[in-house]
Scaffold this motif. Sequence first.
Motif, PDB file in Angstrom:
ATOM      1  N   ARG A  47      42.303  41.774  39.032  1.00  0.00           N
ATOM      2  CA  ARG A  47      40.995  42.180  39.533  1.00  0.00           C
ATOM      3  C   ARG A  47      40.876  41.828  41.011  1.00  0.00           C
ATOM      4  O   ARG A  47      41.288  40.749  41.444  1.00  0.00           O
ATOM      5  N   PRO A  48      40.322  42.710  41.856  1.00  0.00           N
ATOM      6  CA  PRO A  48      40.080  42.348  43.254  1.00  0.00           C
ATOM      7  C   PRO A  48      39.118  41.159  43.327  1.00  0.00           C
ATOM      8  O   PRO A  48      38.057  41.171  42.708  1.00  0.00           O
ATOM      9  N   ASP A  84      37.265  40.979  49.385  1.00  0.00           N
ATOM     10  CA  ASP A  84      37.447  42.054  50.349  1.00  0.00           C
ATOM     11  C   ASP A  84      36.901  41.542  51.671  1.00  0.00           C
ATOM     12  O   ASP A  84      35.713  41.250  51.796  1.00  0.00           O
ATOM     13  N   LYS A 102      42.033  43.409  51.040  1.00  0.00           N
ATOM     14  CA  LYS A 102      41.729  42.958  49.687  1.00  0.00           C
ATOM     15  C   LYS A 102      42.755  41.953  49.169  1.00  0.00           C
ATOM     16  O   LYS A 102      43.939  42.021  49.519  1.00  0.00           O
ATOM     17  N   THR A 114      43.746  40.166  45.277  1.00  0.00           N
ATOM     18  CA  THR A 114      43.478  40.054  43.843  1.00  0.00           C
ATOM     19  C   THR A 114      43.297  38.581  43.491  1.00  0.00           C
ATOM     20  O   THR A 114      43.636  37.685  44.280  1.00  0.00           O
ATOM     21  N   TYR A 115      42.798  38.327  42.292  1.00  0.00           N
ATOM     22  CA  TYR A 115      42.647  36.940  41.859  1.00  0.00           C
ATOM     23  C   TYR A 115      44.011  36.242  41.775  1.00  0.00           C
ATOM     24  O   TYR A 115      44.126  35.057  42.108  1.00  0.00           O
ATOM     25  N   SER A 157      29.971  42.939  41.807  1.00  0.00           N
ATOM     26  CA  SER A 157      30.453  42.619  43.140  1.00  0.00           C
ATOM     27  C   SER A 157      29.331  41.935  43.889  1.00  0.00           C
ATOM     28  O   SER A 157      28.148  42.251  43.702  1.00  0.00           O
ATOM     29  N   GLU A 214      34.023  40.717  42.485  1.00  0.00           N
ATOM     30  CA  GLU A 214      34.651  40.943  43.776  1.00  0.00           C
ATOM     31  C   GLU A 214      33.663  40.540  44.861  1.00  0.00           C
ATOM     32  O   GLU A 214      32.512  40.949  44.849  1.00  0.00           O
TER      33      GLU A 214
END
Length: 603
Positions: free
Chosen positions: A69-70, A73, A78, A80-81, A283, A309
């Motif tokens: 998952r992103p 940002d 970006k 990811t986790y 987000s 995110e």
Amino acid sequence: MKTIFKKLGSALFPGRSGAKTAVPESDTANESPYAWEKSYAPGVEWDAPIHAAPLWSLIDEAVAHHPERPAVDFLGRKYTYKELGDLVDRAAEGFRQLGVRKDIRVGICLPNTPYSIICYFAVLKAGGTVVNVNPLYVEHELEQIVGDSDIRIMVSLDLRQLYPKVAALLEESGLRTIVVCSMSDILPPVKSVLFSIFQRSKIADIADDLQHVSFDKLIDNDGLDAVAEVDPVNDIAVLQYTGGTTGIPKGAMLTHGNILANAQQIRYWMRGLGGEVEAENESILGVIPLFHSFAMTTVMNLGLCCGAEMYLLPRFEREQVLETIAKNKVTLMMGVPTIFTAINACDELEEYDLTSLKFCISGGAPLPGAVKEEFETVAGAKLVEGYGLSECSPVVTCNPVGAENRAGSIGLPLPGTVVEICSIDEKHDVLALGERGEICVRGPQVMAGYLNREDATAEALIDGRFHTGDVGYIDEDGYIFIVDRIKDLILCSGYNVYPRTIEEAIQRHEAVEEVTVIGVPDEYRGEAPKAFVKLRQGAKLSEPDLLAFLKDKLSAIEMPDYVEFRDELPKTMIGKLSKKELAAEEAARRESGEADPVENEGV
């Protein structure tokens, strides 16, 4: 990842049977002893379990559950986790090699960037304590923080506006090492190249010696094999310095358990949306600074709790904020009232689609009712006011998302939190519902005390309660209302006059964008209210017209004796309106014998 998280089963504040807070007996077996519980949104329970664990467990669990998952940002770059977790582990090993362990304090002096999150959790995993440092501080303010907290290592950026201030401390304080992070390295490829070419003048010259460690060198390892042992209830995770509106800022000692508890409390509060916040759908906009406890908890730590995110912006620029929300369909936004005021004042607001926002939380300062109403109308998103303090990790209360928001209220206590009103004069006496006194807090998020300030700790923590310095009351349904700060009270002819009451009334005028009220010396009344007003762009308003507008909204004792229109009003580092600069100006002006400015019309 080599780190293995073992969840602890102990609860920091296990509901009504917990040892942290004594719960009064109710008259009926099934009746809650707390007035606010009946006002909670469906699905939110006051006695939801609050578990103790090391604070870094947030990042480990997020990586375990949402690896692809992103997570972040930053201006289009970006992470990811999984990528974020790997960088945390490698930075943690780098800090360990620099000598970070229990009781070693590391300052993080950064604007909102991925480095802020990475280094925060890396220091904790290495066993150290994070000291959040405002990068906008001038050199002598930085020196105060470094000296008080005994920071050995500071994390900073390679920018001219920041690095030289930190570098100067290598000779003037106990600072030994600076970890220097590259701005261009965290930008998207095209932006990075353009920054390196066209913004070269903004990049500082970094000394090549043993006192400087690049972030690249810090993470040049295989990652941490084992995290440091942590007592989440007693070990200090973060030193969060108060705003310092009077005297030298105090370092609130927040334990791992304090900060983790507050993240859990807010996550429970989100159930008021009508269900759990879903990771794949959420987000969060991160425009308020992560070095401040409000964003630390409600953006970074809540984001990790939800697997959301996080869209990080290094500063507030209105059009950039609106574009980020519209383009990326941001669902949650946290801000201070001046941010929502600025959005309301945008002439091109209809060009931005803000319908993705589920709700927004305003904190850090009182939210004028007129600002809330206008934002909800123009943005189409729910805006609720919360209340917190650095000493409480920071959130104490919030208006419910899925239930009534009572006008002028800071909302209801979060799960596991007890708010009581105590006598201002007799600190041990708890007052009844509806009576005005000092707002006091008990709960798992309340700090362990102030660093090196036993006297201030004893004054703030009495009978297990944190005394906030705010005057307020609780109504019959548990909604809490702040009347004002004790120190901001204006004594007019022997009567208590509250600046917030006057500010709320003035804010109702359609020409007013921002207002701050302070007390100034008055020969007849002792003190008198003075209002400083910023008007909306293009608006005009005279002092007589404003006073006429206020005639049926304020009592005669509350009417401001002086009104001064200004193009801008002073703000704190996080963007909330500040009174101390205005009070200092008034004191200096009166000492010099200058007359009050005469301004019949705001421009």
